[in-house]
Design an enzyme around this catalytic site. Structure first.
Site, PDB file in Angstrom:
ATOM      1  N   GLU A   1     -45.890 114.802  68.624  1.00 23.01           N
ATOM      2  CA  GLU A   1     -45.135 114.962  67.353  1.00 23.01           C
ATOM      3  C   GLU A   1     -45.397 113.573  66.379  1.00 23.01           C
ATOM      4  OE1 GLU A   1     -41.101 115.533  68.893  1.00 23.01           O
ATOM      5  OE2 GLU A   1     -41.821 117.391  69.518  1.00 23.01           O
ATOM      6  N   ASN A   2     -44.627 113.710  65.314  1.00 21.47           N
ATOM      7  CA  ASN A   2     -45.144 112.985  64.001  1.00 21.47           C
ATOM      8  C   ASN A   2     -43.496 112.844  63.246  1.00 21.47           C
ATOM      9  OD1 ASN A   2     -46.082 112.166  61.251  1.00 21.47           O
ATOM     10  ND2 ASN A   2     -47.834 111.809  62.625  1.00 21.47           N
ATOM     11  N   ALA A   3     -43.473 111.650  62.736  1.00 21.54           N
ATOM     12  CA  ALA A   3     -42.261 111.343  62.124  1.00 21.54           C
ATOM     13  C   ALA A   3     -42.408 112.118  60.789  1.00 21.54           C
ATOM     14  CB  ALA A   3     -42.312 110.038  61.622  1.00 21.54           C
TER      15      ALA A   3
ATOM     16  N   CYS B   1     -49.292 121.062  69.192  1.00 21.30           N
ATOM     17  CA  CYS B   1     -48.920 121.538  70.397  1.00 21.30           C
ATOM     18  C   CYS B   1     -49.782 121.190  71.735  1.00 21.30           C
ATOM     19  CB  CYS B   1     -48.804 123.028  70.415  1.00 21.30           C
ATOM     20  SG  CYS B   1     -47.571 123.919  69.322  1.00 21.30           S
TER      21      CYS B   1
ATOM     22  N   GLU C   1     -51.391 122.868  73.835  1.00 17.81           N
ATOM     23  CA  GLU C   1     -52.573 123.799  73.910  1.00 17.81           C
ATOM     24  C   GLU C   1     -53.543 123.240  73.084  1.00 17.81           C
ATOM     25  OE1 GLU C   1     -49.214 124.428  73.463  1.00 17.81           O
ATOM     26  OE2 GLU C   1     -48.923 126.463  74.368  1.00 17.81           O
TER      27      GLU C   1
END
Ligand code: THU
Length: 132
Positions: free
Chosen positions: A45-47, A54, A56
């Site tokens: 994830e990212n801010a 994902c 995958e």
């Protein structure tokens, strides 16, 4: 879990590496290339939320980086009560390297919940053959 198959064990190990400080929803994925080798990845994830990706996608990138372009089996592991099936975008990403028959093992922390095919998740898919 000691009774995990190799591909589910790989997805489990990847899930432990997930970087998911915003959703707190950790996901691990593993794909088996035609060679039999396994490639695993986690969600990152990212801010700036939309920039995250994902599990995958991470696993597929690892496979392509190793020189493989055919997926013969896949596994995804996530938490929650509902089945952690691949999102729409990841169904399409998988289809690039597999066909309708691809088995996808949908797993929770306790192990395998259900095995589905990519054709069930993405019927009438648009793929590389559509461009020929
Ligand atoms: N996520 C995956 O990595 N794979 C899936 O199959 C479903 C969703 C991630 C994206 C995001 O980091 C978090 O789970 C919550 O949506």
């Amino acid at each position: 879990m000691t009774d995990d198959s190799d591909i589910i064990a790989a997805a489990r190990a990847a899930m432990a590496r997930a970087y998911a400080p915003y959703s707190r929803f950790k996901v691990g994925a593993a794909v088996r290339g035609a060679s039999g080798r396994l490639y695993a990845g986690c969600n990152v994830e990212n801010a700036a939320y939309p920039q995250g990706w994902c599990a995958e996608a991470s696993a597929i990138a690892a496979m392509v980086m190793a020189g493989e372009t055919r997926i013969v089996e896949a596994a995804v592991m996530g938490g929650g009560d509902a089945l952690c099936t691949p999102c729409g975008g990841c169904r399409q990403k998988l289809y690039e390297f597999a066909g309708d028959e691809l088995p996808i093992h949908v797993c929770g922390p306790q192990g395998l919940r259900r095995t589905v095919t990519l054709g069930e998740l993405l019927p009438l898919a648009f793929g590389p053959e559509n461009l020929t």
